[in-house]
Write an enzyme that holds these catalytic residues in place. Structure first.
Site, PDB file in Angstrom:
ATOM      1  N   GLY A  90      -5.730  -1.082  15.066  1.00 44.21           N
ATOM      2  CA  GLY A  90      -5.156  -2.407  15.331  1.00 44.21           C
ATOM      3  C   GLY A  90      -5.854  -3.143  16.470  1.00 44.21           C
ATOM      4  CB  THR A  91      -9.283  -2.651  17.877  1.00 47.09           C
ATOM      5  OG1 THR A  91      -9.193  -1.307  17.411  1.00 47.09           O
ATOM      6  CG2 THR A  91      -9.906  -2.730  19.233  1.00 47.09           C
ATOM      7  CD1 TRP A  93      -2.592  -9.220  15.650  1.00 40.04           C
ATOM      8  CD2 TRP A  93      -1.510  -7.337  15.083  1.00 40.04           C
ATOM      9  NE1 TRP A  93      -1.267  -9.535  15.473  1.00 40.04           N
ATOM     10  CE2 TRP A  93      -0.591  -8.401  15.126  1.00 40.04           C
ATOM     11  CE3 TRP A  93      -1.065  -6.068  14.742  1.00 40.04           C
ATOM     12  CZ2 TRP A  93       0.765  -8.222  14.843  1.00 40.04           C
ATOM     13  CZ3 TRP A  93       0.274  -5.883  14.452  1.00 40.04           C
ATOM     14  CH2 TRP A  93       1.181  -6.955  14.497  1.00 40.04           C
ATOM     15  CG  HIS A 150     -12.926   2.225  19.539  1.00 43.03           C
ATOM     16  ND1 HIS A 150     -11.677   1.686  19.378  1.00 43.03           N
ATOM     17  CD2 HIS A 150     -13.751   1.491  18.737  1.00 43.03           C
ATOM     18  CE1 HIS A 150     -11.747   0.662  18.531  1.00 43.03           C
ATOM     19  NE2 HIS A 150     -12.985   0.519  18.135  1.00 43.03           N
ATOM     20  NE  ARG A 172      -2.804   0.756  10.544  1.00 42.80           N
ATOM     21  CZ  ARG A 172      -3.640   0.093   9.769  1.00 42.80           C
ATOM     22  NH1 ARG A 172      -4.921  -0.007  10.093  1.00 42.80           N
ATOM     23  NH2 ARG A 172      -3.215  -0.491   8.664  1.00 42.80           N
ATOM     24  CB  SER A 180      -8.005   1.469   8.197  1.00 45.63           C
ATOM     25  OG  SER A 180      -8.556   0.256   8.612  1.00 45.63           O
ATOM     26  NE  ARG A 306      -8.364  -1.267   3.927  1.00 45.91           N
ATOM     27  CZ  ARG A 306      -7.323  -0.778   3.242  1.00 45.91           C
ATOM     28  NH1 ARG A 306      -7.307  -0.854   1.930  1.00 45.91           N
ATOM     29  NH2 ARG A 306      -6.313  -0.179   3.867  1.00 45.91           N
ATOM     30  CE  LYS A 307      -4.353  -2.916  -0.443  1.00 49.22           C
ATOM     31  NZ  LYS A 307      -3.651  -1.781  -1.070  1.00 49.22           N
ATOM     32  N   GLY A 308      -4.196  -5.084   6.123  1.00 47.39           N
ATOM     33  CA  GLY A 308      -3.290  -5.321   7.247  1.00 47.39           C
ATOM     34  C   GLY A 308      -1.849  -4.966   6.923  1.00 47.39           C
TER      35      GLY A 308
HETATM   36  P1  PAP Z   1     -11.794  -1.800  14.896  1.00 43.88           P
HETATM   37  O1  PAP Z   1     -11.345  -0.543  15.559  1.00 43.88           O
HETATM   38  O2  PAP Z   1     -13.083  -1.666  14.161  1.00 43.88           O
HETATM   39  O3  PAP Z   1     -11.772  -2.990  15.805  1.00 43.88           O
HETATM   40  P2  PAP Z   1      -9.179  -2.378  13.924  1.00 43.88           P
HETATM   41  O4  PAP Z   1      -8.994  -3.814  14.154  1.00 43.88           O
HETATM   42  O5  PAP Z   1      -8.594  -1.436  14.896  1.00 43.88           O
HETATM   43  O6  PAP Z   1     -10.731  -2.078  13.741  1.00 43.88           O
HETATM   44  O7  PAP Z   1      -8.615  -1.961  12.526  1.00 43.88           O
HETATM   45  C1  PAP Z   1      -8.723  -2.742  11.369  1.00 43.88           C
HETATM   46  C2  PAP Z   1      -7.370  -2.698  10.697  1.00 43.88           C
HETATM   47  O8  PAP Z   1      -6.489  -3.640  11.337  1.00 43.88           O
HETATM   48  C3  PAP Z   1      -7.450  -3.099   9.248  1.00 43.88           C
HETATM   49  O9  PAP Z   1      -6.462  -2.338   8.583  1.00 43.88           O
HETATM   50  P3  PAP Z   1      -6.506  -2.005   7.013  1.00 43.88           P
HETATM   51  O10 PAP Z   1      -7.844  -1.438   6.704  1.00 43.88           O
HETATM   52  O11 PAP Z   1      -5.402  -1.033   6.782  1.00 43.88           O
HETATM   53  O12 PAP Z   1      -6.262  -3.296   6.317  1.00 43.88           O
HETATM   54  C4  PAP Z   1      -7.115  -4.567   9.318  1.00 43.88           C
HETATM   55  O13 PAP Z   1      -6.662  -5.120   8.105  1.00 43.88           O
HETATM   56  C5  PAP Z   1      -6.031  -4.571  10.370  1.00 43.88           C
HETATM   57  N1  PAP Z   1      -5.912  -5.900  11.004  1.00 43.88           N
HETATM   58  C6  PAP Z   1      -6.913  -6.728  11.404  1.00 43.88           C
HETATM   59  N2  PAP Z   1      -6.421  -7.867  11.917  1.00 43.88           N
HETATM   60  C7  PAP Z   1      -5.080  -7.763  11.846  1.00 43.88           C
HETATM   61  C8  PAP Z   1      -4.014  -8.633  12.213  1.00 43.88           C
HETATM   62  N3  PAP Z   1      -4.240  -9.817  12.735  1.00 43.88           N
HETATM   63  N4  PAP Z   1      -2.742  -8.205  11.997  1.00 43.88           N
HETATM   64  C9  PAP Z   1      -2.495  -7.002  11.452  1.00 43.88           C
HETATM   65  N5  PAP Z   1      -3.471  -6.136  11.069  1.00 43.88           N
HETATM   66  C10 PAP Z   1      -4.737  -6.499  11.271  1.00 43.88           C
END
Ligand code: PAP
Length: 340
Positions: A90-91, A93, A150, A172, A180, A306-308
């Site tokens: 969730g980085t 976000w 990280h 998470r 993810s 991707r899905k969030g």
């Molecule tokens: P990172 O460690 O490479 O920065 P990070 O942002 O931690 O990645 O993780 C990405 C996940 O956060 C994705 O999850 P998923 O693969 O299960 O879909 C991504 O969709 C989700 N994500 C990104 N932005 C948001 C947001 N604004 N709100 C909620 N989830 C989000």
């Protein structure tokens, strides 16, 4: 609140300012630690990402020089705010939320930089910048800074201990983190390379082989630190943030020393910030749809959205697979008092 340092000003990192002006970036990757790194255990199960084991955790080989350089040269300032996480927890976000909340008076929300920049361009990942030999750009950032990595707490400790800086950590569900990461890794795969089968991905993940892995000690170290120093370390869970975004935005603002005023709450500023940082909003931004890989950001920005959703692991894991990972998680967390 009165004893807290001022909230970060959120000035944009130098790389991002150059990118915005269309100026070329010519980083010279650090080579200083190549000899050391070449001796470390190597794993190629997640190719195209090569992982090396360093001080008990696995790191992408390209970022590892940055991790070592941070340990050797970086010292946190009292006013620094760190956005920390296990990759895929969730980085993006959390970066968006911390940046939007702390800069809401500096940048009116209707014209905020987050309308045109990815959160990773607003809050830099230190390991990557250090790995590219650009540590001076982090030193040059005016205080208060928001920084991210990280790195596990045990590797970062000496760089931050005693500084008085604040930390926000997000964790998470381990199963959703794996799913993810598996998808994200796949997006970086060249067409001629075979996809990592999910069963193999699970096996590697269970052995702790994934970026910043193993995940369990990563989470526990930050959680324990948040118990020791709750005024300095805020520990959040992605699922709880999804469930109650409003109360989390307020909690973040208070922790960062810039609580929402009653007037702001009445005017709907909290809702506006949540909308600006929402998955749908960010995913549909031009910058996140069109970005190509570059030296600083090794994956295209669209891979970050991707899905969030909470619980997507159900679409990837058999009940046996989920049970196996849950058991390992329980085993690792038992006696710690930490619950998922
Ligand atoms: P990172 O460690 O490479 O920065 P990070 O942002 O931690 O990645 O993780 C990405 C996940 O956060 C994705 O999850 P998923 O693969 O299960 O879909 C991504 O969709 C989700 N994500 C990104 N932005 C948001 C947001 N604004 N709100 C909620 N989830 C989000």
């Amino acid at each position: 609140m009165a004893t807290l340092p001022p909230p970060p000003t959120g000035s944009l990192p130098e790389e991002t300012q150059k990118e915005k002006k269309g100026e070329e970036q010519n980083p010279t990757p650090l080579q200083e630690y190549d000899d050391l790194i070449s001796t470390l255990p190597l794993d190629e199960g997640w190719l195209p990402v090569r992982l090396r084991k360093y001080q008990g955790s696995w790191f992408p080989e390209l970022n590892l020089p940055g991790v070592i350089a941070i340990q050797q040269h970086f010292k946190a300032r009292p006013t620094d705010l760190f956005v920390l996480s296990f990759p895929k927890a969730g980085t993006t976000w959390l970066k968006a939320l911390t940046f939007a909340i702390t800069t809401r008076t500096q940048h009116p929300l209707a014209h905020h930089p987050l309308h045109s920049l990815n959160p990773h361009q607003c809050v830099v990942t230190m390991d990557r910048i250090f790995a590219l030999g650009q540590a001076s750009t982090i030193e040059a950032m005016p205080s208060p800074r928001i920084l991210s990595t990280h790195m596990p707490f045990s590797l970062l400790r000496d760089s931050i201990e005693g500084s008085g800086c604040r930390i926000i950590y997000v964790c998470r569900d381990v199963k959703d983190v794996l799913v993810s990461w598996w998808h994200f890794n796949d997006k970086m795969r060249p067409p001629e390379m075979d996809r990592v089968p999910f069963a193999k991905a699970l096996e590697m993940f269970c052995e702790g082989i994934c970026p910043s892995g193993p995940i369990w000690s990563h989470v526990l170290e930050y959680w324990e630190e948040s118990l020791r120093r709750p005024e300095k370390v805020l520990f959040l869970k992605y699922e709880e943030m999804m469930e109650e975004p409003m109360s989390h935005a307020k909690r973040l603002a208070e922790f960062m020393g810039c609580p929402f005023s009653l007037e702001e709450e009445r005017e709907g500023v909290v809702e506006e910030i949540l909308k600006l940082c929402s998955f749908e909003k960010l995913r549909n931004l031009e910058v996140n749809k069109t970005h190509k890989r570059d030296a600083v950001h090794l994956a295209k920005f669209d891979s970050l959205f991707r899905k969030g959703k909470v619980g997507d692991w159900r679409n990837h894991m058999s009940p046996e697979m989920a049970r196996k990972l849950d058991e390992i998680t329980q085993q690792n967390f038992k006696d710690s008092g930490f619950t998922v």
